[in-house]
Scaffold this motif. Structure first.
Motif, PDB file in Angstrom:
ATOM      1  N   SER A  45      51.710 -17.357  51.293  1.00 24.97           N
ATOM      2  CA  SER A  45      51.986 -17.539  49.934  1.00 24.97           C
ATOM      3  C   SER A  45      52.478 -18.923  49.545  1.00 24.97           C
ATOM      4  CB  SER A  45      53.196 -16.492  49.511  1.00 24.97           C
ATOM      5  OG  SER A  45      52.895 -15.347  49.544  1.00 24.97           O
ATOM      6  N   PHE A  46      53.130 -19.607  50.280  1.00 23.62           N
ATOM      7  CA  PHE A  46      53.188 -21.025  50.296  1.00 23.62           C
ATOM      8  C   PHE A  46      52.078 -21.972  50.196  1.00 23.62           C
ATOM      9  CE2 PHE A  46      54.772 -25.232  51.666  1.00 23.62           C
ATOM     10  CZ  PHE A  46      55.683 -25.493  50.795  1.00 23.62           C
ATOM     11  N   LEU A  47      51.342 -21.494  51.331  1.00 21.34           N
ATOM     12  CA  LEU A  47      50.170 -22.235  51.282  1.00 21.34           C
ATOM     13  C   LEU A  47      49.132 -22.056  50.202  1.00 21.34           C
ATOM     14  CD1 LEU A  47      49.427 -21.841  55.178  1.00 21.34           C
ATOM     15  CD2 LEU A  47      50.013 -24.000  54.074  1.00 21.34           C
ATOM     16  N   GLY A  48      48.974 -20.760  49.531  1.00 25.24           N
ATOM     17  CA  GLY A  48      48.217 -20.473  48.459  1.00 25.24           C
ATOM     18  C   GLY A  48      48.635 -21.223  47.296  1.00 25.24           C
ATOM     19  N   ILE A  49      50.132 -21.205  47.356  1.00 28.37           N
ATOM     20  CA  ILE A  49      50.525 -21.993  45.832  1.00 28.37           C
ATOM     21  C   ILE A  49      50.203 -23.460  46.231  1.00 28.37           C
ATOM     22  CG2 ILE A  49      52.647 -22.848  44.574  1.00 28.37           C
ATOM     23  CD1 ILE A  49      53.842 -20.187  45.563  1.00 28.37           C
ATOM     24  N   LEU A  50      50.065 -24.170  47.289  1.00 30.39           N
ATOM     25  CA  LEU A  50      49.907 -25.442  47.454  1.00 30.39           C
ATOM     26  C   LEU A  50      48.468 -25.709  47.346  1.00 30.39           C
ATOM     27  CD1 LEU A  50      51.905 -26.501  50.616  1.00 30.39           C
ATOM     28  CD2 LEU A  50      52.152 -27.315  48.427  1.00 30.39           C
ATOM     29  N   LEU A  51      47.562 -24.757  48.101  1.00 31.87           N
ATOM     30  CA  LEU A  51      46.121 -24.857  47.737  1.00 31.87           C
ATOM     31  C   LEU A  51      45.550 -24.731  46.473  1.00 31.87           C
ATOM     32  CD1 LEU A  51      43.709 -25.499  49.399  1.00 31.87           C
ATOM     33  CD2 LEU A  51      43.508 -23.046  49.776  1.00 31.87           C
ATOM     34  N   PHE A  52      46.061 -23.754  45.572  1.00 32.89           N
ATOM     35  CA  PHE A  52      45.513 -23.310  44.352  1.00 32.89           C
ATOM     36  C   PHE A  52      46.375 -23.753  43.048  1.00 32.89           C
ATOM     37  CE2 PHE A  52      44.131 -20.225  47.695  1.00 32.89           C
ATOM     38  CZ  PHE A  52      42.558 -20.353  47.517  1.00 32.89           C
ATOM     39  N   MET A  53      47.532 -24.175  43.267  1.00 34.64           N
ATOM     40  CA  MET A  53      48.278 -24.592  42.318  1.00 34.64           C
ATOM     41  C   MET A  53      48.640 -26.247  42.272  1.00 34.64           C
ATOM     42  SD  MET A  53      50.769 -21.282  41.369  1.00 34.64           S
ATOM     43  CE  MET A  53      51.430 -22.207  39.918  1.00 34.64           C
ATOM     44  N   ILE A  57      46.540 -29.144  40.070  1.00 40.00           N
ATOM     45  CA  ILE A  57      47.298 -29.978  39.227  1.00 40.00           C
ATOM     46  C   ILE A  57      47.543 -31.734  39.751  1.00 40.00           C
ATOM     47  CG2 ILE A  57      49.771 -30.487  38.235  1.00 40.00           C
ATOM     48  CD1 ILE A  57      50.044 -27.536  38.663  1.00 40.00           C
ATOM     49  N   ALA A  58      47.487 -31.767  40.776  1.00 39.43           N
ATOM     50  CA  ALA A  58      47.720 -33.495  41.316  1.00 39.43           C
ATOM     51  C   ALA A  58      46.382 -34.121  41.088  1.00 39.43           C
ATOM     52  CB  ALA A  58      48.250 -33.400  42.869  1.00 39.43           C
ATOM     53  N   GLU A  59      45.231 -33.095  41.797  1.00 38.03           N
ATOM     54  CA  GLU A  59      44.119 -33.642  41.592  1.00 38.03           C
ATOM     55  C   GLU A  59      43.389 -33.832  40.146  1.00 38.03           C
ATOM     56  OE1 GLU A  59      39.950 -34.849  42.742  1.00 38.03           O
ATOM     57  OE2 GLU A  59      42.152 -35.040  43.783  1.00 38.03           O
ATOM     58  N   SER A  60      43.971 -32.950  39.311  1.00 41.98           N
ATOM     59  CA  SER A  60      43.508 -33.317  37.849  1.00 41.98           C
ATOM     60  C   SER A  60      44.033 -34.325  37.067  1.00 41.98           C
ATOM     61  CB  SER A  60      43.917 -31.854  36.863  1.00 41.98           C
ATOM     62  OG  SER A  60      43.531 -32.149  35.719  1.00 41.98           O
ATOM     63  N   TYR A 295      45.686 -32.551  30.295  1.00 43.33           N
ATOM     64  CA  TYR A 295      47.090 -32.986  30.145  1.00 43.33           C
ATOM     65  C   TYR A 295      47.644 -33.116  28.920  1.00 43.33           C
ATOM     66  CZ  TYR A 295      48.121 -33.012  35.232  1.00 43.33           C
ATOM     67  OH  TYR A 295      48.195 -32.486  36.597  1.00 43.33           O
ATOM     68  N   ILE A 296      46.757 -33.468  27.804  1.00 42.01           N
ATOM     69  CA  ILE A 296      47.349 -33.634  26.486  1.00 42.01           C
ATOM     70  C   ILE A 296      47.802 -32.237  25.882  1.00 42.01           C
ATOM     71  CG2 ILE A 296      46.081 -34.228  24.305  1.00 42.01           C
ATOM     72  CD1 ILE A 296      44.552 -36.419  25.473  1.00 42.01           C
ATOM     73  N   MET A 297      46.673 -31.055  26.426  1.00 43.16           N
ATOM     74  CA  MET A 297      47.002 -29.793  25.917  1.00 43.16           C
ATOM     75  C   MET A 297      48.230 -29.473  26.763  1.00 43.16           C
ATOM     76  SD  MET A 297      44.821 -26.587  26.462  1.00 43.16           S
ATOM     77  CE  MET A 297      44.821 -26.099  28.067  1.00 43.16           C
ATOM     78  N   PHE A 298      48.518 -29.716  27.927  1.00 46.24           N
ATOM     79  CA  PHE A 298      49.893 -29.212  28.538  1.00 46.24           C
ATOM     80  C   PHE A 298      50.994 -29.990  27.682  1.00 46.24           C
ATOM     81  CE2 PHE A 298      53.369 -30.975  31.372  1.00 46.24           C
ATOM     82  CZ  PHE A 298      53.595 -29.747  31.767  1.00 46.24           C
ATOM     83  N   ILE A 299      50.886 -31.100  27.267  1.00 49.38           N
ATOM     84  CA  ILE A 299      51.833 -31.665  26.513  1.00 49.38           C
ATOM     85  C   ILE A 299      52.275 -31.145  25.251  1.00 49.38           C
ATOM     86  CG2 ILE A 299      52.775 -34.120  25.277  1.00 49.38           C
ATOM     87  CD1 ILE A 299      51.279 -35.428  27.496  1.00 49.38           C
TER      88      ILE A 299
END
Length: 316
Positions: A45-53, A57-60, A295-299
């Motif tokens: 689960s931890f690896l899934g969160i790192l890979l898919f969340m 987010i960091a790449e975006s 990121y503008i939408m996130f803000i």
């Protein structure tokens, strides 16, 4: 003899203490080992969160500072954010998003609360009505949007048939820019109202019956009990529905994509922020601009969530 007995007793005591300490240490080691065994099960689960969340987010965030078409990248700094903030279609998508979201919320929450109150007052058949009203919420929004294209068809749709039979105007819901937003609003209300009803019902059933009994003794009518007992006890639920409603409304994409495509036809009248991001990223291959818009939408979502919490007098 006495000394020998004392020495033997001390030796036995030390032996018992040593054994007890050893057993305690062994039990702690086994417990620690057992805990680590459970942590091992969390690794997927931890690896899934790192890979898919975390990674997306960091790449975006990284892409928002680059001009990228998916293969070639050039660092541009804040140019992508400037492009989004000076884009007419982006601000049009912001307007569409807020217009649809505002009317969806101010229609669905009061209407859902009224329906929940009526269902709660029924002595029999509560479960039937719960299922009946919640069915749209578990229906795929894509399937619902496709069905609503037929329901709101300007010529063959059942709604326009009813309106025409009553001598009322028959708008071209998804074909006319003047009414297309209201077509999406009707779809959103139909799809979300079951969730509102279920949440309101849960809170209504948690209100103490003693408060209503005391109000009856004081001579309060049913309307007065509803206004001065029911509604004040529902403020937390209304705040929750308001926040979740805004978050969902600001991220709206699926239904407007099915109805109007990535550019929100007709004439970009129903293009939301989510659709704008999709259009720039996966139609125009401007992944840097799409990431900046994300990121503008996130803000924007963060700001409105904070405002909702403050208005609702809730602590973060």
């Amino acid at each position: 003899m006495a000394n020998n007995s004392m020495e033997a007793a001390n030796t036995a005591t030390q032996s018992v203490n040593t054994n007890t300490h050893t057993e305690s240490k062994t039990m702690k080691q086994k417990k620690r080992s057992s805990q680590w065994t459970w942590y091992i099960f969390l690794i997927p689960s931890f690896l899934g969160i790192l890979l898919f969340m975390v990674y997306p987010i960091a790449e975006s965030l990284r892409l928002s500072f680059f001009k990228s078409n998916g293969t070639i990248e050039t660092f541009t700094g804040l140019a992508n954010f400037r492009t989004v903030l000076t884009s007419g279609p982006f601000w049009n998508s912001v307007w569409n998003t807020f217009y649809i979201g505002i009317f969806q919320i101010i229609i669905t929450i009061p209407l859902g609360f009224i329906f929940a109150t009526l269902i709660n007052s029924v002595s029999k058949g509560k479960n039937f009505f719960k299922v009946l009203y919640f069915l749209p919420n578990v229906t795929s929004i894509v399937a619902a949007a496709m069905i609503f294209q037929f329901v709101l068809h300007p010529e063959m749709g059942i709604l326009n048939y009813i309106l025409g039979s009553l001598g009322l105007p028959t708008p071209g819901w998804f074909s006319d820019p003047a009414t297309s937003k209201w077509g999406v609003i009707l779809l959103a209300v139909w799809h979300w109202i079951g969730f509102v009803i279920i949440i309101c019902l849960a809170n209504l059933q948690a209100i103490s019956s003693e408060m209503y009994e005391a109000a009856k003794i004081d001579g309060a009518s049913g309307i007065q009990q509803w206004l001065f007992i029911t509604i004040p006890n529902m403020t937390g639920t209304f705040a929750f529905l308001l926040i979740t409603g805004w978050i969902g409304a600001l991220q709206r994409f699926n239904e407007v994509y099915v109805v109007g495509g990535p550019n929100g036809s007709p004439a970009r009248s129903i293009q939301t922020m989510g659709a704008f991001i999709y259009e720039r990223g996966f139609t125009g291959f401007e992944f840097g601009v799409a990431s900046a818009a994300t990121y503008i939408m996130f803000i924007i979502i963060l700001i409105f969530t904070f405002i909702n919490l403050k208005v609702s007098k809730m602590k973060i």
